[in-house]
Design an enzyme around this catalytic site. Structure first.
Site, PDB file in Angstrom:
ATOM      1  N   PHE A 161      32.078 -39.660 -32.827  1.00  0.00           N
ATOM      2  CA  PHE A 161      30.852 -39.986 -32.074  1.00  0.00           C
ATOM      3  C   PHE A 161      30.502 -41.468 -32.124  1.00  0.00           C
ATOM      4  O   PHE A 161      29.343 -41.854 -32.118  1.00  0.00           O
ATOM      5  CB  PHE A 161      29.683 -39.066 -32.494  1.00  0.00           C
ATOM      6  CG  PHE A 161      29.785 -37.737 -31.797  1.00  0.00           C
ATOM      7  CD1 PHE A 161      30.784 -36.838 -32.150  1.00  0.00           C
ATOM      8  CD2 PHE A 161      28.953 -37.418 -30.745  1.00  0.00           C
ATOM      9  CE1 PHE A 161      30.952 -35.636 -31.471  1.00  0.00           C
ATOM     10  CE2 PHE A 161      29.108 -36.216 -30.053  1.00  0.00           C
ATOM     11  CZ  PHE A 161      30.104 -35.331 -30.428  1.00  0.00           C
TER      12      PHE A 161
ATOM     13  N   CYS B   6      22.643 -30.533 -23.554  1.00  0.00           N
ATOM     14  CA  CYS B   6      22.083 -30.440 -24.917  1.00  0.00           C
ATOM     15  C   CYS B   6      21.403 -31.721 -25.387  1.00  0.00           C
ATOM     16  O   CYS B   6      20.192 -31.736 -25.624  1.00  0.00           O
ATOM     17  CB  CYS B   6      23.176 -30.049 -25.892  1.00  0.00           C
ATOM     18  SG  CYS B   6      24.014 -28.546 -25.386  1.00  0.00           S
TER      19      CYS B   6
ATOM     20  N   VAL C 172      26.366 -20.177 -24.743  1.00  0.00           N
ATOM     21  CA  VAL C 172      26.211 -19.730 -26.120  1.00  0.00           C
ATOM     22  C   VAL C 172      26.410 -18.214 -26.218  1.00  0.00           C
ATOM     23  O   VAL C 172      27.202 -17.727 -27.032  1.00  0.00           O
ATOM     24  CB  VAL C 172      24.819 -20.141 -26.660  1.00  0.00           C
ATOM     25  CG1 VAL C 172      24.601 -19.584 -28.053  1.00  0.00           C
ATOM     26  CG2 VAL C 172      24.685 -21.648 -26.648  1.00  0.00           C
TER      27      VAL C 172
ATOM     28  N   LYS D 134      31.391 -35.106 -19.281  1.00  0.00           N
ATOM     29  CA  LYS D 134      32.524 -35.461 -20.132  1.00  0.00           C
ATOM     30  C   LYS D 134      33.735 -34.715 -19.592  1.00  0.00           C
ATOM     31  O   LYS D 134      33.584 -33.843 -18.719  1.00  0.00           O
ATOM     32  CB  LYS D 134      32.261 -35.095 -21.593  1.00  0.00           C
ATOM     33  CG  LYS D 134      32.110 -33.597 -21.857  1.00  0.00           C
ATOM     34  CD  LYS D 134      31.969 -33.302 -23.350  1.00  0.00           C
ATOM     35  CE  LYS D 134      31.928 -31.797 -23.578  1.00  0.00           C
ATOM     36  NZ  LYS D 134      31.846 -31.422 -24.976  1.00  0.00           N
TER      37      LYS D 134
ATOM     38  N   ARG E 242      25.420 -31.368 -15.447  1.00  0.00           N
ATOM     39  CA  ARG E 242      24.007 -31.513 -15.829  1.00  0.00           C
ATOM     40  C   ARG E 242      23.800 -32.807 -16.615  1.00  0.00           C
ATOM     41  O   ARG E 242      24.528 -33.097 -17.553  1.00  0.00           O
ATOM     42  CB  ARG E 242      23.566 -30.300 -16.668  1.00  0.00           C
ATOM     43  CG  ARG E 242      23.281 -29.080 -15.814  1.00  0.00           C
ATOM     44  CD  ARG E 242      22.903 -27.900 -16.653  1.00  0.00           C
ATOM     45  NE  ARG E 242      24.039 -27.361 -17.380  1.00  0.00           N
ATOM     46  CZ  ARG E 242      23.951 -26.349 -18.237  1.00  0.00           C
ATOM     47  NH1 ARG E 242      22.789 -25.785 -18.492  1.00  0.00           N
ATOM     48  NH2 ARG E 242      25.026 -25.891 -18.847  1.00  0.00           N
TER      49      ARG E 242
ATOM     50  N   GLY F  58      30.144 -46.174 -24.356  1.00  0.00           N
ATOM     51  CA  GLY F  58      30.296 -45.850 -22.942  1.00  0.00           C
ATOM     52  C   GLY F  58      28.990 -45.923 -22.187  1.00  0.00           C
ATOM     53  O   GLY F  58      28.091 -46.693 -22.547  1.00  0.00           O
TER      54      GLY F  58
HETATM   55  C1  UGA Z   1      26.726 -31.087 -28.166  1.00  0.00           C
HETATM   56  C2  UGA Z   1      27.085 -31.120 -29.674  1.00  0.00           C
HETATM   57  O1  UGA Z   1      28.233 -31.941 -29.875  1.00  0.00           O
HETATM   58  C3  UGA Z   1      27.362 -29.724 -30.214  1.00  0.00           C
HETATM   59  O2  UGA Z   1      27.601 -29.777 -31.615  1.00  0.00           O
HETATM   60  C4  UGA Z   1      26.131 -28.842 -29.935  1.00  0.00           C
HETATM   61  O3  UGA Z   1      26.331 -27.517 -30.400  1.00  0.00           O
HETATM   62  C5  UGA Z   1      25.875 -28.813 -28.437  1.00  0.00           C
HETATM   63  O4  UGA Z   1      25.623 -30.172 -27.992  1.00  0.00           O
HETATM   64  C6  UGA Z   1      24.681 -27.938 -28.170  1.00  0.00           C
HETATM   65  O5  UGA Z   1      23.594 -28.231 -28.656  1.00  0.00           O
HETATM   66  O6  UGA Z   1      24.853 -26.868 -27.579  1.00  0.00           O
HETATM   67  P1  UGA Z   1      28.144 -30.978 -25.875  1.00  0.00           P
HETATM   68  O7  UGA Z   1      26.841 -31.155 -25.154  1.00  0.00           O
HETATM   69  O8  UGA Z   1      29.103 -29.945 -25.411  1.00  0.00           O
HETATM   70  O9  UGA Z   1      27.875 -30.637 -27.447  1.00  0.00           O
HETATM   71  O10 UGA Z   1      28.877 -32.351 -25.759  1.00  0.00           O
HETATM   72  P2  UGA Z   1      29.461 -33.496 -26.724  1.00  0.00           P
HETATM   73  O11 UGA Z   1      30.906 -33.364 -26.813  1.00  0.00           O
HETATM   74  O12 UGA Z   1      28.696 -33.585 -27.972  1.00  0.00           O
HETATM   75  O13 UGA Z   1      29.135 -34.782 -25.825  1.00  0.00           O
HETATM   76  C7  UGA Z   1      27.800 -35.068 -25.408  1.00  0.00           C
HETATM   77  C8  UGA Z   1      27.761 -36.372 -24.654  1.00  0.00           C
HETATM   78  O14 UGA Z   1      27.960 -37.473 -25.523  1.00  0.00           O
HETATM   79  C9  UGA Z   1      28.825 -36.513 -23.556  1.00  0.00           C
HETATM   80  O15 UGA Z   1      28.240 -37.105 -22.417  1.00  0.00           O
HETATM   81  C10 UGA Z   1      29.863 -37.432 -24.179  1.00  0.00           C
HETATM   82  O16 UGA Z   1      30.593 -38.161 -23.225  1.00  0.00           O
HETATM   83  C11 UGA Z   1      28.967 -38.338 -25.011  1.00  0.00           C
HETATM   84  N1  UGA Z   1      29.669 -38.965 -26.156  1.00  0.00           N
HETATM   85  C12 UGA Z   1      30.177 -38.215 -27.145  1.00  0.00           C
HETATM   86  C13 UGA Z   1      29.766 -40.350 -26.194  1.00  0.00           C
HETATM   87  O17 UGA Z   1      29.291 -41.069 -25.298  1.00  0.00           O
HETATM   88  N2  UGA Z   1      30.395 -40.929 -27.268  1.00  0.00           N
HETATM   89  C14 UGA Z   1      30.903 -40.194 -28.283  1.00  0.00           C
HETATM   90  O18 UGA Z   1      31.459 -40.801 -29.251  1.00  0.00           O
HETATM   91  C15 UGA Z   1      30.804 -38.798 -28.225  1.00  0.00           C
END
Ligand code: UGA
Length: 427
Positions: free
Chosen positions: A244, A255, A11, A315, A322, A248
């Site tokens: 979203f 986060c 951040v 991802k 983490r 999976g």
């Molecule tokens: C997440 C939020 O998307 C951000 O908006 C937020 O600012 C951030 O946390 C934070 O609080 O700092 P991030 O942790 O980078 O961002 O990752 P995401 O892309 O949101 O994915 C999170 C997890 O959900 C991953 O393991 C991903 O594979 C999973 N996911 C995501 C799914 O299983 N299905 C989906 O449709 C989307």
């Protein structure tokens, strides 16, 4: 404008560098010597597309220092971007936040803004404002949560979906608007508690969407419906959308797992059971192990079976492991007595250090990982994995069982070429 950013994590570093790219003079305080050495050479300690380019391009607007006393020269905007890890009881650990506030209180002399970007429980910003008042300092506390996704952090910061300003006086709102005047997005001005809640409610809602569709997928597995078709059919409804809803092995990262538990904790402190959040945490925990259940159904006991695990990060597009479901899966496979071959595009070296076991072989290529495997688990949606040729599975594996924990492979193509495919909620 001149500002100080405390903490060069995801951040702080991304926010600081992006603000510098808009012409502000930014001093970033980072206590880790190892990180600081890299930063001073314009090398990013995190993998984030576009970040290093911006660091180099706006080098003259950015200074890196190891502590506030070295960096403070009368700036009157402080961005607090330190981590708020999960404490053993599930709450957010605010030690670094309060330590940083203390040092700002020590050095800050002028009327200033203290902008809290760290994700903190509702009420924290107000308690920091009280701390400030007790010291009779003229510091205005502003909550300004971030919504950046790892792997897209620079884009999300330069082109945000919205700017949330939690402030309780006109001066603070004025300074914040001036600071962000070159960012073209809707601005939501609310009180500090609402801003903090917007952050938690947003992350928890996204986590809820994921867990909801994962439960739908699990039911699809039992009923013969195909979750990918179900998602397609749902997504044309604008009230639902398609984001979203990718089923999976559950969410991971730094986060969602932490913020879901923290919100639950906040609710408990206020005497409330937050039932949807409680459920989604449980659903997500179970979801990690669906591939193992599926493999056991097809192959029987996994003891001494060789499982190829493709992908270790939480991802694609990041080197972060983490709370990665893939890591939990590898650990469970080991407990089951399986032999694990593991490959990842970015995280092999870090995993070798973190997760070292005689039954895990870290591989240098996808082919090496698949060699002699009884089954393959797809655990991260890296393009290299998505594009693996059917022949590669057939030629290298002992038996071509592919369990797709990200529903990211081209299953029709694979099945017509003899792969025994199973996804989450689809076959
Ligand atoms: C997440 C939020 O998307 C951000 O908006 C937020 O600012 C951030 O946390 C934070 O609080 O700092 P991030 O942790 O980078 O961002 O990752 P995401 O892309 O949101 O994915 C999170 C997890 O959900 C991953 O393991 C991903 O594979 C999973 N996911 C995501 C799914 O299983 N299905 C989906 O449709 C989307």
């Amino acid at each position: 404008m001149k500002l100080i950013v405390i903490g060069a994590g995801y951040v702080g570093l991304v926010t600081g560098v992006c603000l510098a790219s808009k012409g502000h003079k930014v001093t970033i305080v980072e206590r880790s010597k190892e990180r600081l050495d890299l930063l001073k050479r314009d090398v990013s300690p995190i993998y984030e597309p576009g970040l290093e380019e911006l660091m180099k391009r706006f080098h003259n607007n950015i200074a890196f220092v190891s502590n506030l006393s070295d960096g403070y020269s009368g700036q009157n905007i402080f961005f607090l971007c330190v981590g708020t890890p999960q404490a053993p009881d599930g709450s957010a650990d605010l030690q670094d936040v309060y330590d940083s506030v203390e040092s700002i209180l020590k050095y800050c002399k002028e009327e200033s803004l203290l902008v809290i970007k760290s994700t903190v429980p509702v009420g924290t910003n107000n308690s920091i404002q009280e701390m400030v008042a007790q010291r009779r300092k003229k510091i205005h506390v502003v909550s300004n949560p971030e919504f950046l996704q790892q792997g897209k952090a620079v884009l999300n910061t330069l082109y945000p979906s919205r700017l949330v300003i939690g402030a309780e006086d006109e001066y603070s709102i004025g300074v914040m608007k001036e600071l962000y005047k070159d960012f073209n997005c809707p601005t939501v001005c609310v009180n500090r508690a609402s801003a903090e809640m917007i952050k938690y409610a947003s992350n928890n809602y996204l986590a809820l969407k994921i867990s909801y569709i994962n439960e739908v997928a699990n039911l699809c597995d039992k009923t013969g419906a195909d979750v990918m078709d179900v998602v397609k059919g749902m997504s044309f409804d604008k009230r639902i959308g398609s984001d979203f809803l990718q089923p999976g092995i559950g969410f991971g990262g730094s986060c969602f797992p932490k913020d879901t538990k923290a919100l639950l904790h906040v609710a408990k402190e206020h005497g409330m059971e937050f039932k949807t959040i409680q459920s989604l945490i449980e659903i997500n925990e179970d979801q990690k192990y669906k591939l193992i259940e599926k493999a056991e159904k097809k192959l029987g006991n996994l003891c001494d079976k060789r499982i190829a695990v493709l992908g270790l990060t939480f991802k694609a597009g990041t080197d972060d492991v983490r709370e990665s479901p893939a890591i939990a899966i590898v650990k469970r496979l080991i407990e089951c007595g399986a032999e694990v071959n593991a490959w990842d595009k970015m995280a092999i070296e870090v995993c070798k250090k973190k997760l070292n076991h005689e039954k895990i072989t870290y591989c240098n290529s996808i082919e090496e990982c698949l060699k002699d495997a009884d089954a393959c688990f797809i655990t991260t949606e890296w393009t290299d994995i998505v594009n693996v040729d059917a022949e590669v599975f057939l030629n290298y594996m002992k038996t071509p069982f592919v369990f797709d924990g990200k529903n990211c492979l081209n299953r029709e193509y694979l099945k017509t070429h003899g792969i025994i495919y199973e996804g989450i909620g689809c076959r």
